[in-house]
Motif scaffolding. Structure first.
Motif, PDB file in Angstrom:
ATOM      1  N   GLU A 115       0.960  -1.339  -0.509  1.00  0.00           N
ATOM      2  CA  GLU A 115      -0.066  -0.169  -0.067  1.00  0.00           C
ATOM      3  C   GLU A 115       0.616   1.163  -0.606  1.00  0.00           C
ATOM      4  OE1 GLU A 115      -4.104   2.424   2.715  1.00  0.00           O
ATOM      5  OE2 GLU A 115      -2.529   0.642   3.330  1.00  0.00           O
ATOM      6  N   LYS A 118       2.169   1.986  -3.487  1.00  0.00           N
ATOM      7  CA  LYS A 118       1.338   2.232  -4.398  1.00  0.00           C
ATOM      8  C   LYS A 118       0.876   3.695  -3.858  1.00  0.00           C
ATOM      9  CE  LYS A 118      -3.635   1.213  -5.649  1.00  0.00           C
ATOM     10  NZ  LYS A 118      -4.779   0.580  -5.471  1.00  0.00           N
ATOM     11  N   GLU A 122       0.974   6.981  -6.861  1.00  0.00           N
ATOM     12  CA  GLU A 122      -0.022   7.628  -7.281  1.00  0.00           C
ATOM     13  C   GLU A 122       0.371   9.064  -7.112  1.00  0.00           C
ATOM     14  OE1 GLU A 122      -3.191   5.985  -5.097  1.00  0.00           O
ATOM     15  OE2 GLU A 122      -3.026   4.086  -6.405  1.00  0.00           O
ATOM     16  N   ILE A 374       2.478  -3.103  -8.765  1.00  0.00           N
ATOM     17  CA  ILE A 374       1.777  -2.460  -8.130  1.00  0.00           C
ATOM     18  C   ILE A 374       0.779  -1.674  -8.767  1.00  0.00           C
ATOM     19  CG2 ILE A 374       2.829  -2.409  -5.457  1.00  0.00           C
ATOM     20  CD1 ILE A 374       3.975   0.497  -6.915  1.00  0.00           C
TER      21      ILE A 374
END
Length: 374
Positions: A115, A118, A122, A374
């Motif tokens: 996470e 990722k 992003e 990812i």
């Protein structure tokens, strides 16, 4: 810099990396520019922070992480807290638009580690994970041998790591008590398999499968306050890793072993053309043409001095602190966009291997290591 009052945060990251970089006048870039870090020290202990800042001529320190993250002038967030606190703070920093550099493991579970990778991707922030052992003199010499083709076809790797950590009753322990409590993020597998993952991946080939046995040899210890506590985390792990190309790596890691070897970490690599044994700083070799012919004969005294049959790999360069080297790489990555492959996804691979190592131990079986994306 969050978590600088801990052992690693103070010694390796603050004093021997950032302070050292400042004292040398910064990091020089190819275009003639200089990167000069201006840290703000963050932690929970106001007294320790003030003392560190005063001792090393650092102007800024704080116990308020949120306030620090709100300052747009500070572009990078570094985390050296205990593992159980790391993921939450990194998420805050990513949300604040900070570039991320952090210790490993990056999180206590693979799900959380992925996470983080990722979220950073992003958000478009640059990110890196400390993988310090790659920059130790002994491993740099080993990499020099690999790149030269010295080994021929590499067959196997044997790694021995650890030492006896005092139980804390008659002599103070060398490591903090949380290392031996699973609920606080402790454990040999959680601590060290992240290291073994990047060492094996970067030097020898990707880890494809693991067979591991983790155990708690010392069930009770005495903490920093003199109180006995139950050790809920493993203090030793005995693992075999299958690498790409059919290379086999056997890795023993223990906080309950007395040292009878050249260093606290030794890595023996055997190949068709030669062998090497690397420690933290030194590396010795034995080539095919220099390999003697020992013969097994239990009826006579051993006639060989095996240690004398190896040659030292010369330094041929000045080796700096491993943590400082990687800090300089990361700073150059931030400012000049120079390559830095050791990102949060690479950090997640370490957590993945720790999770699979514990699963292998619990289930008493080999487990494959899937590719992470990812």
């Amino acid at each position: 810099m969050n978590g600088v009052t801990g052992r690693m945060g103070t010694n390796q990251h603050l004093i021997r990396s950032i302070v050292a970089i400042r004292e040398q006048g910064g990091v020089k870039l190819a275009n003639g520019d200089t990167i000069f870090p201006d840290p703000i020290l963050v932690g929970r202990n106001e007294e320790k922070l003030h003392a560190l800042a005063k001792a090393y001529n650092i102007e800024r320190w704080s116990t308020d992480l949120d306030q620090c993250l709100a300052n747009s002038d500070d572009e990078v967030y570094f985390d050296a807290q205990t593992t159980v606190r790391r993921a939450e703070s990194i998420k805050k920093a990513i949300a604040a638009g900070k570039h991320i550099y952090c210790e490993k493991p990056t999180a206590t579970s693979l799900e959380d580690a992925l996470e983080l990778a990722k979220l950073a991707k992003e958000a478009g922030v640059k990110n890196g994970v400390v993988q310090d052992k790659l920059f130790l003199p002994g491993l740099l010499k080993l990499k020099r041998l690999i790149d030269s083709g010295f080994f021929g076809r590499i067959l196997s790797i044997r790694m021995e790591f650890g030492y006896w950590v005092f139980e804390g009753d008659w002599q103070e322990a060398q490591r903090p008590s949380w290392n031996y409590r699973k609920e606080d993020g402790g454990g040999m597998v959680s601590d060290m398999f992240a290291h073994w993952r990047y060492v094996l991946d970067n030097l020898f080939g990707s880890v494809k499968a693991v067979s591991s046995f983790a155990t708690t040899h010392i069930p009770k210890r005495v903490d920093e306050n003199g109180n006995e506590y139950e050790c809920t985390a493993d203090d030793a792990a005995y693992a075999t890793f299958e690498l790409e190309g059919g290379i086999i790596a056997q890795v023993n890691s223990s906080w309950a072993v007395r040292v009878n070897r050249d260093d606290l970490l030794t890595i023996q690599v055997d190949g068709t053309e030669g062998s090497a044994v690397a420690g933290l700083r030194e590396c010795k070799v034995q080539h095919r043409v220099n390999t003697p012919k020992p013969v097994w004969n239990p009826d006579i005294e051993n006639p060989f001095n095996f240690s004398e049959q190896w040659s030292e790999v010369p330094n041929n360069q000045v080796f700096e602190n491993a943590f400082k080297i990687q800090w300089e790489y990361f700073l150059k990555h931030l400012v000049a966009d120079e390559p830095f492959p050791w990102d949060l996804l690479e950090g997640a691979k370490g957590t993945q291997l720790s999770d699979l190592g514990l699963q292998s131990s619990a289930e008493r079986r080999w487990i494959g290591v899937p590719n992470l994306t990812i």
